[in-house]
Motif scaffolding. Structure first.
Motif, mmCIF file in Angstrom:
data_model
loop_
_atom_site.group_PDB
_atom_site.id
_atom_site.type_symbol
_atom_site.label_atom_id
_atom_site.label_comp_id
_atom_site.label_asym_id
_atom_site.label_seq_id
_atom_site.Cartn_x
_atom_site.Cartn_y
_atom_site.Cartn_z
ATOM 1 N N LYS A 36 1.172 -1.439 0.795
ATOM 2 C CA LYS A 36 0.027 -0.099 -0.188
ATOM 3 C C LYS A 36 0.737 1.238 0.076
ATOM 4 C CE LYS A 36 -4.535 -2.238 1.617
ATOM 5 N NZ LYS A 36 -5.245 -1.766 3.849
ATOM 6 N N LEU A 37 0.558 2.342 -0.418
ATOM 7 C CA LEU A 37 0.998 3.913 -0.663
ATOM 8 C C LEU A 37 1.068 3.879 0.669
ATOM 9 C CD1 LEU A 37 2.849 6.294 -2.639
ATOM 10 C CD2 LEU A 37 0.354 6.625 -2.306
ATOM 11 N N VAL A 38 2.658 4.543 1.392
ATOM 12 C CA VAL A 38 2.150 4.343 2.852
ATOM 13 C C VAL A 38 2.782 6.411 2.061
ATOM 14 C CG1 VAL A 38 3.691 4.953 4.150
ATOM 15 C CG2 VAL A 38 3.820 2.634 3.171
ATOM 16 N N ARG A 39 3.352 7.076 1.372
ATOM 17 C CA ARG A 39 3.148 8.681 0.615
ATOM 18 C C ARG A 39 5.000 8.531 0.004
ATOM 19 N NH1 ARG A 39 8.228 10.179 4.946
ATOM 20 N NH2 ARG A 39 9.681 8.042 5.088
ATOM 21 N N VAL A 40 4.292 9.688 -0.511
ATOM 22 C CA VAL A 40 5.414 9.951 -2.131
ATOM 23 C C VAL A 40 6.501 10.816 -1.199
ATOM 24 C CG1 VAL A 40 5.574 11.429 -4.028
ATOM 25 C CG2 VAL A 40 3.481 10.065 -3.510
ATOM 26 N N LEU A 41 7.343 10.593 -1.979
ATOM 27 C CA LEU A 41 8.649 11.056 -1.501
ATOM 28 C C LEU A 41 9.817 12.898 -2.876
ATOM 29 C CD1 LEU A 41 11.088 8.188 -0.286
ATOM 30 C CD2 LEU A 41 9.703 9.735 1.060
ATOM 31 N N GLN A 42 8.854 13.450 -1.754
ATOM 32 C CA GLN A 42 9.549 14.614 -3.207
ATOM 33 C C GLN A 42 11.196 14.519 -3.414
ATOM 34 O OE1 GLN A 42 7.490 16.332 -4.391
ATOM 35 N NE2 GLN A 42 5.898 15.496 -3.210
ATOM 36 N N SER A 43 11.703 15.422 -3.926
ATOM 37 C CA SER A 43 12.727 15.837 -3.635
ATOM 38 C C SER A 43 13.722 15.575 -2.073
ATOM 39 C CB SER A 43 13.619 16.898 -5.196
ATOM 40 O OG SER A 43 13.379 18.120 -4.266
ATOM 41 N N GLY A 44 14.793 15.969 -2.171
ATOM 42 C CA GLY A 44 16.159 15.594 -1.098
ATOM 43 C C GLY A 44 15.575 14.625 -0.477
ATOM 44 N N THR A 45 16.044 14.485 0.901
ATOM 45 C CA THR A 45 17.384 12.796 1.329
ATOM 46 C C THR A 45 15.289 12.727 2.743
ATOM 47 O OG1 THR A 45 19.005 14.177 1.309
ATOM 48 C CG2 THR A 45 18.916 12.203 3.114
ATOM 49 N N HIS A 46 15.252 11.035 2.716
ATOM 50 C CA HIS A 46 14.518 10.700 3.467
ATOM 51 C C HIS A 46 14.730 9.612 4.405
ATOM 52 C CE1 HIS A 46 11.403 13.267 1.358
ATOM 53 N NE2 HIS A 46 12.185 12.810 0.489
ATOM 54 N N LEU A 47 14.281 9.199 5.284
ATOM 55 C CA LEU A 47 15.009 8.585 6.159
ATOM 56 C C LEU A 47 13.243 7.683 6.141
ATOM 57 C CD1 LEU A 47 16.006 9.462 8.867
ATOM 58 C CD2 LEU A 47 17.101 7.900 7.984
ATOM 59 N N VAL A 48 13.411 5.989 6.058
ATOM 60 C CA VAL A 48 12.753 4.725 5.256
ATOM 61 C C VAL A 48 12.958 3.301 5.969
ATOM 62 C CG1 VAL A 48 12.152 5.825 3.594
ATOM 63 C CG2 VAL A 48 13.522 3.923 3.492
ATOM 64 N N LEU A 49 11.694 2.935 6.221
ATOM 65 C CA LEU A 49 12.165 1.595 7.245
ATOM 66 C C LEU A 49 12.837 0.570 6.204
ATOM 67 C CD1 LEU A 49 8.895 1.273 9.210
ATOM 68 C CD2 LEU A 49 11.001 2.241 10.806
ATOM 69 N N PRO A 50 13.823 0.483 6.832
ATOM 70 C CA PRO A 50 14.255 -0.991 5.611
ATOM 71 C C PRO A 50 14.028 -2.273 4.984
ATOM 72 C CG PRO A 50 16.247 -0.432 7.463
ATOM 73 C CD PRO A 50 15.156 0.311 7.189
ATOM 74 N N VAL A 51 13.194 -2.578 6.071
ATOM 75 C CA VAL A 51 13.014 -4.210 5.491
ATOM 76 C C VAL A 51 11.635 -3.795 5.725
ATOM 77 C CG1 VAL A 51 13.056 -5.986 6.786
ATOM 78 C CG2 VAL A 51 14.323 -5.389 7.376
ATOM 79 N N LEU A 52 10.502 -3.010 5.931
ATOM 80 C CA LEU A 52 9.725 -2.572 5.512
ATOM 81 C C LEU A 52 8.993 -2.123 5.036
ATOM 82 C CD1 LEU A 52 8.180 -2.502 9.080
ATOM 83 C CD2 LEU A 52 7.929 -4.652 7.611
ATOM 84 N N ASP A 53 9.770 -0.982 4.301
ATOM 85 C CA ASP A 53 9.545 0.461 3.141
ATOM 86 C C ASP A 53 10.014 -0.723 1.984
ATOM 87 O OD1 ASP A 53 8.111 1.241 4.468
ATOM 88 O OD2 ASP A 53 9.105 3.127 5.290
ATOM 89 N N ARG A 54 9.526 0.335 0.345
ATOM 90 C CA ARG A 54 9.845 -0.213 -0.827
ATOM 91 C C ARG A 54 9.919 0.997 -1.620
ATOM 92 N NH1 ARG A 54 7.478 -2.200 -4.959
ATOM 93 N NH2 ARG A 54 5.448 -3.000 -5.036
#
Length: 149
Positions: A36-54
């Motif tokens: 499921k779509l969690v969010r849209v990452l705009q330009s820049g640097t972001h932290l995500v959950l490495p195993v869960l998010d793709r």
């Protein structure tokens, strides 16, 4: 003991490195978790959950082109190029993988319904037809260039 500590530090470093996502300017990334779509990452640097998010889609906001290399099926002997861009990435993400098919199908329908006319008028009609279906999906056709044989 020292080997175990080194291995643990290496694993933590890899996890941290995979948690940082850098999105280039002019692009957005769609981030999915459990399909499921969690969010849209705009330009820049972001932290995500490495195993869960793709990252499912890397969407270029500058514009895209779709070239019709062959005549459109069941229409006229028409070739051309459609220039389009994403305006609302959140809405466009759901159909981003099918955009080429949506544009081809919409162009075919527009060409079937229109009598042969001036190439510029026909291109404007195709653009109008495509925009009526793509606007609700967060995309817009900016230009249509047709070669009518």
């Amino acid at each position: 003991m020292m080997t175990l500590l080194t291995l643990l530090l290496a694993i933590l470093a890899v996890l941290f490195a995979s948690a940082v996502r850098r999105v280039p300017a002019g692009q957005v990334y769609s981030l999915y978790r459990h399909g499921k779509l969690v969010r849209v990452l705009q330009s820049g640097t972001h932290l995500v959950l490495p195993v869960l998010d793709r990252v499912a889609h890397k969407i270029d906001l500058a514009g895209q082109t779709l070239r019709f290399e062959e005549p459109l099926a069941d229409a006229r002997d028409v070739r051309g190029t459609v220039y389009w861009q994403v305006l609302e990435p959140e809405r466009a993400d759901a159909v981003f993988e099918q955009v080429d098919q949506l544009i081809r199908r919409g162009a075919q329908e527009a060409l079937r319904s229109e009598p042969v006319a001036d190439r510029r008028d026909l291109g404007a009609k195709v653009k109008q037809t495509l925009n009526s279906s793509l606007r609700e999906r967060g995309m817009m056709v900016t230009r249509v260039e047709l070669d009518v044989a």
